[in-house]
Design a protein around this motif. Structure first.
Motif, mmCIF file in Angstrom:
data_model
loop_
_atom_site.group_PDB
_atom_site.id
_atom_site.type_symbol
_atom_site.label_atom_id
_atom_site.label_comp_id
_atom_site.label_asym_id
_atom_site.label_seq_id
_atom_site.Cartn_x
_atom_site.Cartn_y
_atom_site.Cartn_z
ATOM 1 N N THR A 1 0.817 -1.225 0.000
ATOM 2 C CA THR A 1 0.000 0.000 0.000
ATOM 3 C C THR A 1 0.843 1.265 0.000
ATOM 4 O O THR A 1 0.310 2.361 0.131
ATOM 5 N N ASP B 1 2.724 2.465 2.292
ATOM 6 C CA ASP B 1 2.469 3.140 3.566
ATOM 7 C C ASP B 1 3.784 3.304 4.326
ATOM 8 O O ASP B 1 4.440 2.307 4.657
ATOM 9 N N ARG C 1 6.087 3.669 7.407
ATOM 10 C CA ARG C 1 5.908 3.183 8.774
ATOM 11 C C ARG C 1 7.185 3.366 9.591
ATOM 12 O O ARG C 1 8.275 3.470 9.034
ATOM 13 N N TYR D 1 4.205 2.233 13.712
ATOM 14 C CA TYR D 1 3.358 3.379 13.384
ATOM 15 C C TYR D 1 3.043 3.366 11.896
ATOM 16 O O TYR D 1 3.924 3.118 11.059
ATOM 17 N N SER D 2 1.790 3.656 11.545
ATOM 18 C CA SER D 2 1.347 3.743 10.161
ATOM 19 C C SER D 2 1.028 5.190 9.823
ATOM 20 O O SER D 2 0.223 5.831 10.509
ATOM 21 N N LYS E 1 -0.548 6.240 7.125
ATOM 22 C CA LYS E 1 -1.907 6.320 6.586
ATOM 23 C C LYS E 1 -2.956 6.305 7.685
ATOM 24 O O LYS E 1 -3.949 7.028 7.641
ATOM 25 N N ARG E 2 -2.748 5.461 8.685
ATOM 26 C CA ARG E 2 -3.723 5.363 9.770
ATOM 27 C C ARG E 2 -3.445 6.350 10.898
ATOM 28 O O ARG E 2 -4.311 6.578 11.736
ATOM 29 N N ASN E 3 -2.239 6.889 10.920
ATOM 30 C CA ASN E 3 -1.820 7.835 11.951
ATOM 31 C C ASN E 3 -2.010 7.252 13.354
ATOM 32 O O ASN E 3 -2.593 7.878 14.245
ATOM 33 N N THR E 4 -1.521 6.031 13.555
ATOM 34 C CA THR E 4 -1.657 5.380 14.849
ATOM 35 C C THR E 4 -0.542 4.369 15.055
ATOM 36 O O THR E 4 0.061 3.889 14.094
ATOM 37 N N ARG F 1 0.583 0.604 16.617
ATOM 38 C CA ARG F 1 0.006 -0.728 16.836
ATOM 39 C C ARG F 1 1.096 -1.632 17.388
ATOM 40 O O ARG F 1 2.236 -1.608 16.939
ATOM 41 N N SER G 1 -6.421 1.784 18.928
ATOM 42 C CA SER G 1 -6.516 0.377 18.559
ATOM 43 C C SER G 1 -5.291 -0.421 18.932
ATOM 44 O O SER G 1 -4.856 -1.322 18.224
#
Length: 410
Positions: free
Chosen positions: A175, A177, A179, A204-205, A207-210, A212, A405
């Motif tokens: 994708t 993305d 990270r 950290y992603s 695209k998702r700005n979070t 995990r 999340s």
């Protein structure tokens, strides 16, 4: 020609830019500099949509890699209270090509370069307060060309007190993305890594700005803070440790952003001992591959100190790893290698005086030359693979305050 007031069937048809085939439009846009593309987003909604698409941004990055200045290096100051700009400098002439104002402030006025990939810089403060939790430590993603950044003040892991950590940048290629992987482990009261608690890892992603959590990473303790990114999706850290028989071992820890798997590679004896048992090591990137820089000191007959060094290139083909010695050169006293530009210029820093001077070494001719415009006061980082890109163009500067999340506590 007009006949009886009726328009001629041969009337000229005006062709506009938008009448061109889509593939041709993309080909034209990918050749434009970032500054021009940013202006083009204001022309119409269609242009804005096309320029900000991830597929176009990826294509533009690939073209920028092939035509960007191969010997342009970025100097990042570590004291941003005194120096508020990063400078893009030519390693050929020493001339400053561009300056980028740093748009944020850190708590203690310091800055450390942790990684650079596809035009994005990963930066954090050099933390001196032992009571700062890892989730509150200054960490930023910044694209100087589009003047956008994100503040990543968050973590999946929460613990009172100081936590040591290592960082690496990469791309999840399916994708595209961007990270960041962060290895976190707590420190004891003396500031040393606590061996009773195994290290943990999070990712950290963009695209998702979070953040995990990565479950059960199984990583060892690391002594080096920042990793070297190779081929977009792989990041490597170098570490050394003493074995039970007091022999030093050198090895690499790797992380694959596509599979989110860690791995380890032991440096062979021919690399580690090519200059003697007391050699120092540094990771660099050369010609798109991982390189290990081996450095030692030698006292000459006239009493001066020289530093012979070797550069080993790692190849990874068909699941097999091999090492090739590609250069053997001798550096002057008090020099330390920082990076290698895409054009093959080795950047070194001299610690011979209180002011750090940067030197450039042509790896073919071994011709050392000092660049006077880059003589600075102590402190600073040099990135040799910076390039312009459109990443972070869409959206405003954002502050990530919570790790959505994800869960997990020490």
């Amino acid at each position: 020609m007009m006949q009886n007031g009726a328009p001629s069937s041969n009337a000229d048809h005006t062709t506009t830019f938008n009448d061109l085939p889509a593939a041709m439009l993309v080909n034209i846009f990918t050749r434009l500099p970032v500054k021009t593309l940013i202006r083009s987003t204001s022309v119409c909604k269609t242009w804005y949509s096309n320029i900000t698409k991830p597929t176009f941004i990826s294509a533009h990055i690939q073209h920028s890699l092939s035509c960007s200045n191969q010997n342009a290096v970025l100097f990042v100051p570590n004291n941003i209270m005194r120096h508020k700009y990063c400078s893009l400098v030519s390693a050929d002439t020493g001339n400053v090509l561009e300056k980028y104002k740093i748009p944020f402030k850190t708590k203690n006025g310091s800055l450390q370069l942790c990684g650079c990939l596809n035009g994005l810089l990963c930066l954090n403060a050099i933390e001196e307060d032992p009571n700062v939790d890892v989730e509150y430590q200054d960490l930023y993603l910044w694209n100087p060309r589009v003047r956008k950044y994100r503040s990543l003040f968050s973590s999946c892991f929460k613990k009172r007190g100081f936590c040591l950590y290592a960082l690496g940048m990469g791309v999840y290629e399916p994708t595209f993305d961007t990270r960041i992987v962060r290895i976190v482990y707590p420190a004891d009261d003396g500031g040393y890594a606590c061996r009773k608690v195994p290290p943990k890892a999070e990712i950290y992603s963009l695209k998702r700005n979070t953040w995990r959590r990565i479950k059960d990473p199984g990583v060892p303790l690391l002594g080096y803070h920042s990793g070297i990114t190779v081929g977009n999706n792989m990041v490597y850290w170098l570490n050394t440790r003493m074995s039970r028989d007091f022999n030093e071992q050198a090895w690499l820890l790797s992380f694959d952003f596509n599979t989110e798997m860690f791995g380890s590679i032991k440096l062979p004896d021919e690399v580690r001992y090519c200059l003697g048992v007391k050699a120092n090591f540094n990771l660099l990137k050369f010609e798109g591959k991982l390189a290990v820089f081996v450095l030692n000191e030698r006292k000459e007959t006239n009493g001066t100190i020289s530093q012979p060094c070797g550069i080993w290139l790692m190849s990874h083909e068909e699941g097999k790893i091999s090492w090739n010695l590609i250069f053997k050169i001798v550096l002057k006293e008090h020099m330390w290698p920082l990076n290698v530009s895409r054009g093959g210029t080795l950047l070194q820093v001299s610690y011979a005086s209180s002011n750090r001077s940067l030197f450039f070494c042509n790896l073919v001719s071994e011709d050392l030359q000092q660049s006077k415009p880059l003589v600075t006061e102590p402190g600073g980082f040099v990135e040799a693979h910076f390039m312009e890109s459109l990443l972070l163009l869409e959206g405003k500067d954002e502050l990530l305050k919570s790790a959505v999340s994800c869960s997990g506590y020490f």
